[in-house]
Design a protein around this motif. Structure first.
Motif, PDB file in Angstrom:
ATOM      1  N   UNK A   1       0.834  -1.207   0.000  1.00  0.00           N
ATOM      2  CA  UNK A   1       0.000   0.000   0.000  1.00  0.00           C
ATOM      3  C   UNK A   1       0.868   1.255   0.000  1.00  0.00           C
ATOM      4  N   UNK A   2       1.850   1.300   0.884  1.00  0.00           N
ATOM      5  CA  UNK A   2       2.719   2.477   0.969  1.00  0.00           C
ATOM      6  C   UNK A   2       3.569   2.630  -0.282  1.00  0.00           C
ATOM      7  N   UNK A   3       3.985   1.518  -0.861  1.00  0.00           N
ATOM      8  CA  UNK A   3       4.834   1.571  -2.053  1.00  0.00           C
ATOM      9  C   UNK A   3       4.129   2.238  -3.226  1.00  0.00           C
ATOM     10  N   UNK A   4       2.812   2.069  -3.311  1.00  0.00           N
ATOM     11  CA  UNK A   4       2.071   2.596  -4.446  1.00  0.00           C
ATOM     12  C   UNK A   4       1.698   4.066  -4.288  1.00  0.00           C
ATOM     13  N   UNK A   5       2.051   4.681  -3.162  1.00  0.00           N
ATOM     14  CA  UNK A   5       1.817   6.107  -2.979  1.00  0.00           C
ATOM     15  C   UNK A   5       2.942   6.879  -3.651  1.00  0.00           C
ATOM     16  N   UNK A   6       2.602   7.817  -4.497  1.00  0.00           N
ATOM     17  CA  UNK A   6       3.625   8.611  -5.183  1.00  0.00           C
ATOM     18  C   UNK A   6       4.493   9.340  -4.154  1.00  0.00           C
ATOM     19  N   UNK A   7       5.819   9.269  -4.284  1.00  0.00           N
ATOM     20  CA  UNK A   7       6.684   9.947  -3.307  1.00  0.00           C
ATOM     21  C   UNK A   7       6.421  11.443  -3.215  1.00  0.00           C
ATOM     22  N   UNK A   8       6.083  12.071  -4.351  1.00  0.00           N
ATOM     23  CA  UNK A   8       5.850  13.515  -4.335  1.00  0.00           C
ATOM     24  C   UNK A   8       4.578  13.891  -3.575  1.00  0.00           C
ATOM     25  N   UNK A   9       3.671  12.913  -3.392  1.00  0.00           N
ATOM     26  CA  UNK A   9       2.458  13.220  -2.638  1.00  0.00           C
ATOM     27  C   UNK A   9       2.744  13.410  -1.157  1.00  0.00           C
ATOM     28  N   UNK A  10       3.937  13.020  -0.712  1.00  0.00           N
ATOM     29  CA  UNK A  10       4.340  13.254   0.670  1.00  0.00           C
ATOM     30  C   UNK A  10       4.869  14.669   0.886  1.00  0.00           C
ATOM     31  N   UNK A  11       4.904  15.480  -0.162  1.00  0.00           N
ATOM     32  CA  UNK A  11       5.482  16.819  -0.053  1.00  0.00           C
ATOM     33  C   UNK A  11       4.839  17.667   1.050  1.00  0.00           C
ATOM     34  N   UNK A  12       3.491  17.753   1.167  1.00  0.00           N
ATOM     35  CA  UNK A  12       2.917  18.572   2.254  1.00  0.00           C
ATOM     36  C   UNK A  12       3.333  18.091   3.635  1.00  0.00           C
ATOM     37  N   UNK A  13       3.408  16.773   3.805  1.00  0.00           N
ATOM     38  CA  UNK A  13       3.834  16.228   5.093  1.00  0.00           C
ATOM     39  C   UNK A  13       5.295  16.579   5.364  1.00  0.00           C
ATOM     40  N   UNK A  14       6.135  16.441   4.335  1.00  0.00           N
ATOM     41  CA  UNK A  14       7.561  16.728   4.501  1.00  0.00           C
ATOM     42  C   UNK A  14       7.792  18.190   4.861  1.00  0.00           C
ATOM     43  N   UNK A  15       7.037  19.086   4.241  1.00  0.00           N
ATOM     44  CA  UNK A  15       7.198  20.515   4.515  1.00  0.00           C
ATOM     45  C   UNK A  15       6.837  20.830   5.959  1.00  0.00           C
ATOM     46  N   UNK A  16       5.811  20.162   6.486  1.00  0.00           N
ATOM     47  CA  UNK A  16       5.389  20.401   7.863  1.00  0.00           C
ATOM     48  C   UNK A  16       6.348  19.796   8.878  1.00  0.00           C
ATOM     49  N   UNK A  17       6.913  18.642   8.563  1.00  0.00           N
ATOM     50  CA  UNK A  17       7.731  17.918   9.534  1.00  0.00           C
ATOM     51  C   UNK A  17       9.156  18.443   9.579  1.00  0.00           C
ATOM     52  N   UNK A  18       9.733  18.745   8.408  1.00  0.00           N
ATOM     53  CA  UNK A  18      11.146  19.116   8.360  1.00  0.00           C
ATOM     54  C   UNK A  18      11.301  20.640   8.329  1.00  0.00           C
ATOM     55  N   UNK A  19      12.259  21.160   9.090  1.00  0.00           N
ATOM     56  CA  UNK A  19      12.423  22.621   9.169  1.00  0.00           C
ATOM     57  C   UNK A  19      13.030  23.242   7.912  1.00  0.00           C
ATOM     58  N   UNK A  20      13.678  22.427   7.061  1.00  0.00           N
ATOM     59  CA  UNK A  20      14.322  22.962   5.863  1.00  0.00           C
ATOM     60  C   UNK A  20      13.858  22.193   4.635  1.00  0.00           C
ATOM     61  N   UNK A  21      13.986  22.845   3.471  1.00  0.00           N
ATOM     62  CA  UNK A  21      13.625  22.178   2.222  1.00  0.00           C
ATOM     63  C   UNK A  21      14.593  21.049   1.899  1.00  0.00           C
ATOM     64  N   UNK A  22      15.853  21.203   2.309  1.00  0.00           N
ATOM     65  CA  UNK A  22      16.811  20.120   2.074  1.00  0.00           C
ATOM     66  C   UNK A  22      16.355  18.836   2.756  1.00  0.00           C
TER      67      UNK A  22
END
Length: 277
Positions: A125-146
């Motif tokens: 299930x997780x494998x079929x989620x597009x990696x780019x769809x995690x972008x909103x979560x990544x922006x909220x969790x990580x303090x930097x874009x890197x």
């Protein structure tokens, strides 16, 4: 007559009985070179059409001549290294975390059937989620874009590493484990002496697949937020209508990706149990 033919065959030098040297040269040099010449010819025809069609002549920067001039300028001025450096760092960190996460979990999945049964559906299930769809979560969790981009690359790369590792473990002959245990081998010794050497080729095959996926995810991930990297440079050049720079960076992306893939292929051959002549 048969004995005479066998004797004549035995007298022939061994290299002549195998694949001819000309065939080897054709496979390794001629055919790849011919393919690249065909690709360059198609690019030249497309560029010629863009430069001489008045309705779209503004896109003439995509042609080979302006692209190669711009690429040479980027190399000689040192700008290219500043553009590619941040992207290579993000790829390296993403692959590092994908290996750190994927290899141990893959070994556990391959060795323990209960873990394999429990994780099969969630992982698929997780494998079929597009990696780019995690972008909103990544922006909220990580303090930097890197950090966010490294996270996205990890999410894209971890699955090929995990599944290749697990598949490699499942192919190990169970007799090896029985013999090792009868000789007094501990769990760590089994891992170090049997599992890791047996699955090394599978791990590097997974890394090769992961690299291809991560390299694709990298460029669109760098379109947003960051002010460095190959994706940012393409987006910036596009906004300035500098099409020769766009195409030059596209060539750089292909060249770097090709070299990284070649390194993975060399590692796979190094750890392969089947040696080619």
């Amino acid at each position: 007559m048969s004995n005479g033919g066998d004797a004549a065959l035995a007298a022939v030098p061994l290299p002549m009985r195998g694949r001819p040297r000309g065939a080897r040269w054709s496979k390794r040099v001629f055919y790849p070179l011919a393919g690249m010449l065909v690709l360059f010819g198609l690019w030249w025809l497309g560029g010629y059409w863009l430069q001489h069609d008045r309705s779209i002549s503004s896109f003439g920067g995509f042609a080979p001549a302006p692209t190669l001039r711009t690429l040479w300028h980027l190399i000689m001025t040192g700008q290219l290294w500043g553009i590619a450096g941040p992207s290579l760092y993000r790829i390296a960190m993403g692959l590092f975390w994908a290996i750190v996460i994927g290899v141990p979990i893959g070994i556990s999945v391959g060795l323990k059937p209960p873990i394999r049964e429990m994780t099969h559906v969630p992982f698929q299930f997780l494998r079929m989620i597009s990696p780019l769809s995690w972008m909103p979560v990544a922006v909220l969790v990580f303090p930097s874009w890197n950090g966010a981009i490294v996270f996205l690359i990890t999410m894209a790369a971890v699955w090929p590493v995990l599944f290749s590792t697990a598949q490699g473990v499942r192919r190990i002959d169970p007799v090896w484990f029985k013999v090792a245990r009868n000789l007094g081998g501990s769990g760590f010794q089994l891992l170090r002496r049997i599992v890791i050497p047996a699955i090394a080729q599978d791990i590097f095959s997974g890394i090769r697949l992961a690299l291809g996926v991560a390299w694709i995810v990298l460029v669109p991930a760098e379109y947003l937020g960051v002010t460095s990297g190959l994706g940012y440079a393409i987006n910036d050049a596009r906004d300035e209508f500098d099409y020769s720079t766009v195409t030059a960076i596209v060539l750089v992306i292909g060249a770097i990706g090709f070299c990284l893939d070649a390194i993975c292929v060399a590692m796979i051959r190094q750890f392969s149990w089947h040696r080619e002549d």
